[in-house]
Design an enzyme around this catalytic site. Structure first.
Site, PDB file in Angstrom:
ATOM      1  CE  LYS A  22      -1.515   1.521   3.849  1.00 59.60           C
ATOM      2  NZ  LYS A  22      -1.673   2.928   4.731  1.00 59.60           N
ATOM      3  CG  ASN A  23       2.212   2.471   3.560  1.00 56.53           C
ATOM      4  OD1 ASN A  23       1.852   2.820   3.356  1.00 56.53           O
ATOM      5  ND2 ASN A  23       3.049   2.522   4.692  1.00 56.53           N
ATOM      6  NE  ARG A  92      -7.183  11.864   9.303  1.00 56.03           N
ATOM      7  CZ  ARG A  92      -8.119  13.285   9.191  1.00 56.03           C
ATOM      8  NH1 ARG A  92      -7.826  14.325   9.067  1.00 56.03           N
ATOM      9  NH2 ARG A  92      -8.924  12.968   9.703  1.00 56.03           N
ATOM     10  CB  CYS A 116      -5.212  11.135  11.372  1.00 51.00           C
ATOM     11  SG  CYS A 116      -3.503   9.821  11.786  1.00 51.00           S
ATOM     12  NE  ARG A 121       0.152   9.977   9.063  1.00 53.87           N
ATOM     13  CZ  ARG A 121      -0.407   8.812   9.215  1.00 53.87           C
ATOM     14  NH1 ARG A 121      -1.335   8.768   9.400  1.00 53.87           N
ATOM     15  NH2 ARG A 121       0.381   8.402   8.539  1.00 53.87           N
ATOM     16  N   PRO A 122       1.304  16.409  12.120  1.00 54.29           N
ATOM     17  CG  PRO A 122       3.534  16.782  12.607  1.00 54.29           C
ATOM     18  CD  PRO A 122       2.477  15.873  12.628  1.00 54.29           C
ATOM     19  CG  ASP A 306       2.683   1.265   9.543  1.00 55.22           C
ATOM     20  OD1 ASP A 306       2.654   2.305  10.313  1.00 55.22           O
ATOM     21  OD2 ASP A 306       2.799   1.310   8.055  1.00 55.22           O
ATOM     22  NE  ARG A 398      -6.751   3.985   5.693  1.00 57.15           N
ATOM     23  CZ  ARG A 398      -6.115   4.269   6.410  1.00 57.15           C
ATOM     24  NH1 ARG A 398      -6.036   4.505   7.571  1.00 57.15           N
ATOM     25  NH2 ARG A 398      -4.529   4.634   5.785  1.00 57.15           N
TER      26      ARG A 398
HETATM   27  C1  UD1 Z   1       4.698   6.687   6.747  1.00 55.74           C
HETATM   28  C2  UD1 Z   1       3.248   5.583   6.164  1.00 55.74           C
HETATM   29  C3  UD1 Z   1       2.886   5.478   7.362  1.00 55.74           C
HETATM   30  C4  UD1 Z   1       4.468   4.828   8.401  1.00 55.74           C
HETATM   31  C5  UD1 Z   1       4.875   5.569   8.383  1.00 55.74           C
HETATM   32  C6  UD1 Z   1       5.954   5.684   9.306  1.00 55.74           C
HETATM   33  C7  UD1 Z   1       1.931   5.791   4.082  1.00 55.74           C
HETATM   34  C8  UD1 Z   1       1.277   5.931   2.705  1.00 55.74           C
HETATM   35  N1  UD1 Z   1       2.237   6.270   5.705  1.00 55.74           N
HETATM   36  O1  UD1 Z   1       3.583   7.914   7.071  1.00 55.74           O
HETATM   37  O2  UD1 Z   1       1.971   3.831   7.343  1.00 55.74           O
HETATM   38  O3  UD1 Z   1       3.790   4.158   9.443  1.00 55.74           O
HETATM   39  O4  UD1 Z   1       5.244   6.009   7.164  1.00 55.74           O
HETATM   40  O5  UD1 Z   1       7.200   4.403   8.795  1.00 55.74           O
HETATM   41  O6  UD1 Z   1       3.539   6.084   3.355  1.00 55.74           O
HETATM   42  N2  UD1 Z   1       6.192  14.066  10.882  1.00 55.74           N
HETATM   43  C9  UD1 Z   1       6.177  16.002  11.013  1.00 55.74           C
HETATM   44  N3  UD1 Z   1       5.957  16.640   9.874  1.00 55.74           N
HETATM   45  C10 UD1 Z   1       5.609  16.464   8.896  1.00 55.74           C
HETATM   46  C11 UD1 Z   1       6.198  15.094   8.418  1.00 55.74           C
HETATM   47  C12 UD1 Z   1       5.702  14.169   9.839  1.00 55.74           C
HETATM   48  O7  UD1 Z   1       6.356  15.972  12.618  1.00 55.74           O
HETATM   49  O8  UD1 Z   1       6.078  17.322   8.381  1.00 55.74           O
HETATM   50  C13 UD1 Z   1       5.921  13.424  12.323  1.00 55.74           C
HETATM   51  C14 UD1 Z   1       5.016  12.845  12.453  1.00 55.74           C
HETATM   52  O9  UD1 Z   1       3.704  12.989  12.733  1.00 55.74           O
HETATM   53  C15 UD1 Z   1       5.366  11.592  12.573  1.00 55.74           C
HETATM   54  C16 UD1 Z   1       6.850  10.858  12.131  1.00 55.74           C
HETATM   55  O10 UD1 Z   1       7.119  12.186  12.255  1.00 55.74           O
HETATM   56  O11 UD1 Z   1       5.466  11.635  14.141  1.00 55.74           O
HETATM   57  C17 UD1 Z   1       6.664   9.706  10.652  1.00 55.74           C
HETATM   58  O12 UD1 Z   1       6.022  10.194  10.108  1.00 55.74           O
HETATM   59  P1  UD1 Z   1       6.475   9.990   8.198  1.00 55.74           P
HETATM   60  O13 UD1 Z   1       7.550   9.434   8.102  1.00 55.74           O
HETATM   61  O14 UD1 Z   1       5.935  11.182   7.774  1.00 55.74           O
HETATM   62  O15 UD1 Z   1       5.090   9.119   8.155  1.00 55.74           O
HETATM   63  P2  UD1 Z   1       3.928   9.122   7.379  1.00 55.74           P
HETATM   64  O16 UD1 Z   1       4.693  10.220   5.851  1.00 55.74           O
HETATM   65  O17 UD1 Z   1       3.021  10.670   7.659  1.00 55.74           O
END
Ligand code: UD1
Length: 419
Positions: A22-23, A92, A116, A121-122, A306, A398
């Protein structure tokens, strides 16, 4: 609203084919927007998040067509640059379309993803990187209005945290930017490598994906290609957790064992043994699992957040005390309260969960609050004695393609009940 009725305890046996990731699929679908001809993704899982991505592409003006596990995306007639709020709310992670839409259209408009199930989810890392690349962003009434009046330019981007989504957005924005983009402290997940491989096949010039520093030399345009999505390592880990929790031996097919390197040693610590041949993993499970001393979620190549919930369901029936530390998301223990209903003994203190393994779980009605937490309830339900009724199955859908069908093929008794 569907529910899953599980008659436990189960003993699983046989083979299960792991579907595409999925990711990986979501950013690959976003990447197809950058191309000037049709892209075909093979091994594309049938998941509600993938369907939402198809709806986003169609809204933007793409023609998409699914045939089995192949999805063809023709992006030639894209004319919209917004994602409607209802689609942003459905998924999201649609934020990963932002970099691709701006690159293609020079502008983008979407609603702010907000919080979320996993907590806040910043997207500050996504936005500050894009701003640096020349994107003007207005945050107005919950809406993000983005434009790049002078086009996107290659810059140096140093992330304070290796965010998966932010790394993907910069990759997508940088492929056709003017000049060279260097990302330091980039995410190293296999899904990043899959995206870079796809983009390079389309004519991009990306070096270093899978390492902390990625260098992207902007090119004029990208063309379509055919690409096979990598196997879903989290789905694979979930099947392994289900087999381990039920004292079963199963074989996973169509997996990339290297991607499971962060999780297999923990299964081994609990007494499971593996035979790995090419793209197959056969797991042998002891009658009673041992505890896993320490599970700390970390960015790849650390243990994936995950897989935390499914793994916790398995340790709920292990012999001894297992400790989990969730380092990635603030609120990722929503499954714990439901596991307690099944008779688990787990205490949570902030980011730490202490799991005292119990001799057996007993079936009960439980509710999935998020995708992987829902999968954990299914794992626990398979191990529990009697009936477990899992509601909130839309979360599970999902990320798992017909989970009940795969489990039934392995010998479990799982029925989908629809209202
Ligand atoms: C992706 C995966 C999700 C997985 C996660 C961590 C997809 C669609 N989803 O989510 O399944 O759990 O990686 O391996 O690929 N953060 C910030 N600011 C930002 C972005 C992120 O503070 O601008 C923080 C998030 O709140 C979180 C951490 O960084 O605490 C990890 O987030 P991130 O690696 O961005 O995960 P996703 O890409 O949302």
């Amino acid at each position: 609203m569907s529910k899953l009725l599980i008659q436990g305890p189960s003993r699983l046996k046989g083979e299960v084919r792991v579907h595409g990731a999925k990711n990986s699929t979501l950013p690959l679908m976003a990447a197809s927007l950058l191309c000037d001809s049709t892209c075909v993704l093979h091994n594309c899982p049938v998941l509600s998040d993938v369907q939402t991505s198809e709806k986003i592409l169609q809204h933007l003006g793409c023609h998409t067509e699914r045939s089995g596990a192949d999805v063809a995306i023709d992006p030639r007639s894209v004319e919209q640059s917004d994602i409607p709020e209802y689609l942003m709310r459905e998924m999201r992670s649609s934020i990963v379309f932002l970099g691709a839409i701006i690159s293609r259209m020079g502008r983008a408009e979407l609603s702010f993803p907000g919080g979320c199930e996993l907590g806040p989810r910043p997207i500050d890392l996504h936005l500050s990187a894009l701003r640096k690349m020349g994107v003007e962003i207005q945050e107005d009434h919950g809406c993000l209005k983005c434009s790049a009046p002078e086009g996107l330019k290659g810059v140096n981007i140093a992330f304070s945290f290796p965010s998966v989504g932010a790394t993907e957005n910069v990759l997508l924005a940088a492929c056709c930017a003017q000049g060279t983009t260097v990302i330091t402290n980039a995410a190293r997940e296999p899904e990043i490598c899959d995206l870079a491989e796809f983009l390079n096949q389309c004519g991009a010039n990306i070096l270093g994906a899978g390492e902390s520093t990625i260098v992207i030399e902007g090119v004029k345009n990208l063309h379509g290609c055919e690409h096979e999505v990598i196997p879903d390592r989290i789905t694979a880990a979930t099947f392994l957790a289900a087999a381990a929790a039920t004292g079963s031996s199963i074989t996973l097919t169509h997996v990339l064992p290297a991607h499971l390197a962060p999780v297999l040693p923990l299964f081994e610590e609990s007494g499971c043994r593996f035979e790995i041949r090419g793209k197959e993993i056969r797991m042998h499970t002891p009658d009673r699992l041992s505890r896993i001393k320490n599970v700390r979620t970390m960015p790849y190549p650390g243990f994936p957040t995950d897989a935390q919930a499914p793994m916790m369901a398995m340790t709920a029936v292990a012999n001894g005390t297992s400790i989990f530390v969730e380092n990635i998301f603030e609120s990722r223990y929503k499954h714990v309260g439901e596991l307690l209903r099944l008779g688990a003994n787990i205490k949570v203190e902030g980011r730490v969960a202490v799991v005292e393994g119990v001799g057996h779980l007993s079936g009960a009605p439980v509710e999935a609050a998020d995708l992987r937490g829902g999968a954990a309830l299914v794992v626990a339900g398979l191990a529990a004695q009697g009936e477990t009724l899992v509601s909130g199955v839309r979360h599970i859908d999902r990320g798992y393609e017909c989970l009940e069908k795969s489990l039934c093929a392995l010998g479990a008794q799982v029925t989908r009940l629809s209202d």
